[in-house]
Motif scaffolding. Structure first.
Motif: not given
Length: 122
Positions: A105-122
């Motif tokens: 529906v929306g992100l944390a602030a106006p103008g934000l179009k994308v938010e990304i999370e990442a998980d890594a395994l070393i």
């Protein structure tokens, strides 16, 4: 002794909301939802900045983008699916982590179009 390492980006929201930009626990690194802030006017430019920020957090945790095994992409507008997907492909074309892309529906602030999370395994 704990093997947990909290990585900070310096955002004032980290203390306010009680979170870390990334957390390393053993061989796992979890990068919180990351936005581009005020960098980039379109979704592709914002995604590039997000991946730069995620890469920096991973580096602080002793990992790299090549260690990423899963991403979660949140879009303010599903019409940006291909543009952000193309940037994801630029970054992870040979790495090929699992992915989910969701329209929200929306992100944390106006103008934000994308938010990304990442998980890594070393």
């Amino acid at each position: 002794m704990s093997d947990r390492i909290n990585i900070s980006s310096g955002s004032p929201y980290e203390a306010q909301m009680g979170y870390s930009r990334a957390v390393r626990k053993g061989d796992f690194v979890f990068v919180s939802g990351t936005t581009a802030g005020d960098v980039g006017e379109n979704a592709a430019d914002q995604a590039r900045e997000v991946f730069r920020r995620i890469g920096a957090a991973l580096e602080q945790a002793g990992a790299s983008l090549s260690d990423v095994v899963r991403t979660r992409v949140y879009l303010a507008d599903i019409a940006d699916f291909d543009a952000v997907g193309d940037v994801h492909g630029e970054v992870f074309g040979e790495i090929r982590p699992s992915i989910v892309i969701l329209a929200v529906v929306g992100l944390a602030a106006p103008g934000l179009k994308v938010e990304i999370e990442a998980d890594a395994l070393i």
